[in-house]
Write an enzyme that holds these catalytic residues in place. Structure first.
Site, PDB file in Angstrom:
ATOM      1  CE  LYS A  53     -45.849 -17.888 -36.802  1.00 19.72           C
ATOM      2  NZ  LYS A  53     -46.836 -17.875 -37.895  1.00 19.72           N
ATOM      3  CD  GLN A  97     -49.500 -15.461 -38.384  1.00 22.41           C
ATOM      4  OE1 GLN A  97     -48.316 -15.752 -38.559  1.00 22.41           O
ATOM      5  NE2 GLN A  97     -50.327 -16.260 -37.760  1.00 22.41           N
ATOM      6  CG  ASP A 120     -46.199 -20.418 -43.264  1.00 19.60           C
ATOM      7  OD1 ASP A 120     -46.017 -20.947 -42.152  1.00 19.60           O
ATOM      8  OD2 ASP A 120     -46.678 -19.277 -43.414  1.00 19.60           O
TER       9      ASP A 120
END
Ligand code: GUN
Length: 305
Positions: A53, A97, A120
């Site tokens: 990422k 995460q 997200d």
């Protein structure tokens, strides 16, 4: 033989689009988007994903901030970090995460993220907007899969899509996005009776259950399109011999190197029946990261213009 749906190539196109948009912003004197990534502890798979990422941010010109607190981080401190990033006008997107260490409440942490910075797409506000079919930050993996299916001209209207898996990250949002595109959607999962027969009805089969090689060739309708979201590391030679009967290269990798990555679908078997299949690796994985870059740009544009 089926067509291999090259997720990697499609992801590169998406990343190039974001890169051009970021370059246009900075050329116009506006600051680049900024993504804050929080990785609690040292889960090896999460470290690999976060590295990917951050690398994609560098590639697109998005600024990234990494926070790597220890696995012992108390919940209150995680939430205080999220609060601080929510209030920081220089930060457009916040990503925690997953999975988090067991003592932490992931839902509480995710709900703490400002919906405008929720790249997200996991916050209930964004999930609710998706449910209503309204614009929102949408989960990266399913939205990038939809983008790729559209780019390949895969017809969804009136077709039967079977979503195998019901996670918040992929299964549920993907089912809603398929429905939005007028597919007839079945959500199947580990408790579904006669899973092979349900999957065999699918014109589009999306597998996201995290079970290596679960989906056999006989579960796939001839000519179906198969999207394999699973990324599993297989080390067990007994399992490898069972699921890689039609895939000598993967079997050899396990025997010689000790491990191999594979999806939830037996790729070689699927290739003999389906019309198109995403590989693992190189299929959906890179698309997820591309989706995240797109969402970070979107979060930036909607907050600072
Ligand atoms: N862990 C596995 N997939 C994801 C994802 O899409 N987002 C986050 N934050 N963590 C994950």
């Amino acid at each position: 033989m089926a067509q291999v749906l090259d997720g990697k190539a499609h992801a590169e196109c998406m990343v190039a689009e974001v890169q051009a948009a970021v370059a246009a912003r900075t050329a116009a004197g506006r600051r680049p988007p900024c993504l804050a990534v929080i990785l609690v502890g040292e889960d090896p798979a999460s470290q690999v994903y976060v590295r990917g990422k951050v690398k994609a941010c560098a590639q697109t010109g998005i600024r990234s901030l990494e926070f790597r607190p220890s696995a012992e981080l108390p919940q209150a401190e995680l939430e205080a970090l999220v609060d601080r990033l929510n209030e920081d006008p220089e930060v457009d997107g916040i990503l925690v995460q997953l999975p988090l260490p067991g003592h932490l409440d992931a839902k509480a942490a995710l709900h703490r993220i400002s919906p405008a910075k929720d790249v997200d797409g996991f916050h209930p506000v964004n999930q609710g907007l998706l449910l209503e079919g309204l614009p929102a930050l949408r989960p990266c993996t399913p939205s990038a899969c939809m983008h790729m299916l559209a780019a390949h001209g895969v017809e969804l209207k009136g077709r039967h899509a079977v979503m195998l898996g019901r996670s918040e990250i992929v299964g549920k949002p993907m089912a809603l996005m398929l429905l939005e595109q007028h597919a007839t959607v079945t959500i199947a999962h580990s408790r579904t009776r006669d899973l092979p027969a349900v999957c065999a009805q699918a014109d589009l089969l999306v597998a996201a259950v995290g079970r290596p090689g679960l989906v056999e060739g006989s579960w796939i309708k001839p000519g179906a399109v198969v999207v394999d979201v699973g990324i599993n590391r297989v080390e067990d030679p007994v399992l490898a011999r069972r699921i890689f009967q039609a895939d000598p290269a993967k079997l050899k990798a396990v025997e010689e190197r000790g491990w191999v990555l594979c999806g939830d679908v037996r790729f070689a078997e699927a290739m003999a029946v389906a019309s198109a299949v995403t590989p693992v690796p190189g299929g959906v994985g890179p698309l997820t990261i591309a989706g995240l870059m797109k969402n970070t740009l979107q979060a930036c544009e909607s907050q600072v213009g």
